[in-house]
Design a protein around this motif. Sequence first.
Motif, PDB file in Angstrom:
ATOM      1  N   VAL A  71      30.637 -21.612  -0.495  1.00 53.75           N
ATOM      2  CA  VAL A  71      31.574 -20.853   0.331  1.00 53.75           C
ATOM      3  C   VAL A  71      30.875 -20.362   1.592  1.00 53.75           C
ATOM      4  O   VAL A  71      29.764 -19.835   1.532  1.00 53.75           O
ATOM      5  N   ILE A  72      31.529 -20.552   2.738  1.00 57.45           N
ATOM      6  CA  ILE A  72      31.093 -19.957   3.995  1.00 57.45           C
ATOM      7  C   ILE A  72      32.172 -18.960   4.414  1.00 57.45           C
ATOM      8  O   ILE A  72      33.311 -19.352   4.681  1.00 57.45           O
ATOM      9  N   PRO A  73      31.847 -17.674   4.445  1.00 55.24           N
ATOM     10  CA  PRO A  73      32.863 -16.676   4.809  1.00 55.24           C
ATOM     11  C   PRO A  73      33.190 -16.739   6.308  1.00 55.24           C
ATOM     12  O   PRO A  73      32.331 -17.028   7.134  1.00 55.24           O
ATOM     13  N   LYS A  74      34.439 -16.491   6.619  1.00 61.20           N
ATOM     14  CA  LYS A  74      34.833 -16.301   8.012  1.00 61.20           C
ATOM     15  C   LYS A  74      34.577 -14.834   8.376  1.00 61.20           C
ATOM     16  O   LYS A  74      34.767 -13.951   7.547  1.00 61.20           O
ATOM     17  N   PRO A  75      34.165 -14.551   9.617  1.00 65.45           N
ATOM     18  CA  PRO A  75      33.845 -15.520  10.681  1.00 65.45           C
ATOM     19  C   PRO A  75      32.510 -16.205  10.404  1.00 65.45           C
ATOM     20  O   PRO A  75      31.603 -15.613   9.829  1.00 65.45           O
ATOM     21  N   PHE A  76      32.412 -17.464  10.808  1.00 68.25           N
ATOM     22  CA  PHE A  76      31.224 -18.268  10.545  1.00 68.25           C
ATOM     23  C   PHE A  76      30.548 -18.635  11.857  1.00 68.25           C
ATOM     24  O   PHE A  76      31.124 -18.482  12.944  1.00 68.25           O
ATOM     25  N   THR A  77      29.316 -19.115  11.737  1.00 64.00           N
ATOM     26  CA  THR A  77      28.598 -19.645  12.904  1.00 64.00           C
ATOM     27  C   THR A  77      28.523 -21.154  12.776  1.00 64.00           C
ATOM     28  O   THR A  77      28.627 -21.708  11.671  1.00 64.00           O
ATOM     29  N   ARG A  78      28.311 -21.818  13.885  1.00 62.09           N
ATOM     30  CA  ARG A  78      28.174 -23.282  13.839  1.00 62.09           C
ATOM     31  C   ARG A  78      26.948 -23.691  13.046  1.00 62.09           C
ATOM     32  O   ARG A  78      26.959 -24.715  12.370  1.00 62.09           O
ATOM     33  N   ASP A  79      25.885 -22.908  13.130  1.00 61.16           N
ATOM     34  CA  ASP A  79      24.680 -23.226  12.354  1.00 61.16           C
ATOM     35  C   ASP A  79      24.985 -23.234  10.856  1.00 61.16           C
ATOM     36  O   ASP A  79      24.494 -24.101  10.120  1.00 61.16           O
ATOM     37  N   GLN A  80      25.789 -22.275  10.399  1.00 62.22           N
ATOM     38  CA  GLN A  80      26.150 -22.241   8.981  1.00 62.22           C
ATOM     39  C   GLN A  80      26.900 -23.501   8.571  1.00 62.22           C
ATOM     40  O   GLN A  80      26.631 -24.088   7.515  1.00 62.22           O
ATOM     41  N   ILE A  81      27.846 -23.913   9.410  1.00 61.77           N
ATOM     42  CA  ILE A  81      28.630 -25.110   9.110  1.00 61.77           C
ATOM     43  C   ILE A  81      27.738 -26.348   9.111  1.00 61.77           C
ATOM     44  O   ILE A  81      27.805 -27.188   8.203  1.00 61.77           O
ATOM     45  N   GLU A  82      26.883 -26.481  10.110  1.00 58.80           N
ATOM     46  CA  GLU A  82      26.015 -27.661  10.213  1.00 58.80           C
ATOM     47  C   GLU A  82      25.077 -27.762   9.022  1.00 58.80           C
ATOM     48  O   GLU A  82      24.894 -28.846   8.453  1.00 58.80           O
ATOM     49  N   GLN A  83      24.472 -26.645   8.628  1.00 56.24           N
ATOM     50  CA  GLN A  83      23.546 -26.669   7.495  1.00 56.24           C
ATOM     51  C   GLN A  83      24.270 -27.021   6.203  1.00 56.24           C
ATOM     52  O   GLN A  83      23.768 -27.804   5.382  1.00 56.24           O
ATOM     53  N   ALA A  84      25.455 -26.468   6.011  1.00 55.42           N
ATOM     54  CA  ALA A  84      26.214 -26.753   4.794  1.00 55.42           C
ATOM     55  C   ALA A  84      26.646 -28.216   4.743  1.00 55.42           C
ATOM     56  O   ALA A  84      26.606 -28.850   3.675  1.00 55.42           O
ATOM     57  N   ILE A  85      27.054 -28.762   5.880  1.00 53.06           N
ATOM     58  CA  ILE A  85      27.461 -30.172   5.927  1.00 53.06           C
ATOM     59  C   ILE A  85      26.281 -31.075   5.590  1.00 53.06           C
ATOM     60  O   ILE A  85      26.398 -32.018   4.804  1.00 53.06           O
TER      61      ILE A  85
END
Length: 266
Positions: free
Chosen positions: A233-247
């Motif tokens: 789970v990535i909570p909102k609001p998120f950062t692009r770094d969080q999304i990139e690392q999770a992907i």
Amino acid sequence: MEQYTGHFMQHLPYLRRYARALTGTNGRGDALVTRTLEWYLEADEVEDGKSDLSRGLLYRHLNKLQDEEGLPPSIAPYHPVESALATLDELDRRLYLLVNLEDLPVGDAAAVLDLPPEEAMERLNHARERVRARLTATILIVEDDAIIAYDLAETVRGMGHIVCGNAATMDEALALAAEHRPTLALMDIRLADGDNGLEVARELRARRFLPVIFVTAFPDDLAKHGLEHLGPVIPKPFTRDQIEQAITRAVFMPQPEDARETAQPH
């Protein structure tokens, strides 16, 4: 003998790099290099005073030793490039390493592998396309907020991956997943028309295993329903770094064995 050893040492950094990539481990790679040095110092060419053995010939001997061992390369499951290279035929993998890692011209790499130059070029192009495709994920975005969906799509494309579509409801998500067979889904929990991303994730898991990353303002919903196993789970609001690392973690994570065995397509 000292001058012959010095000649070999000029090639040592390249040989170690190639041998480690060839075998998949530092220890096995260095052992091959040591055996190659022993072979080099005992070779007839050295005894005759010919110390100009080419790097290509040394690469060839490393390949020979690897074949004699008969052990497959060790592949780090969480290393995206190694995982991609592991999908290649072994001859194509070595060709790819010699050209892309060792910077050999295609003709020289072909000579190391006893391939006609034309065949080597054809194989190399095929290998590059396979690796490129393996490193490119197809990602489904399930998000009913158009601005957030756009931001997620831009992040995905900026990483070099493909967005196969954005769904705001469960029906849209399932239809897109069936059509495009994505590698990963970025999933909101509370969707349009009262739909729930948890149900979407469960249905996708029932049809076939699909990694899911939940991007939500309600991160506690998974724990409330005992569904933490469905994905991170990535909570909102998120950062692009969080999304990139999770992907990156999700795309190159090996599929669980139980998911491969139990997920049955309808």
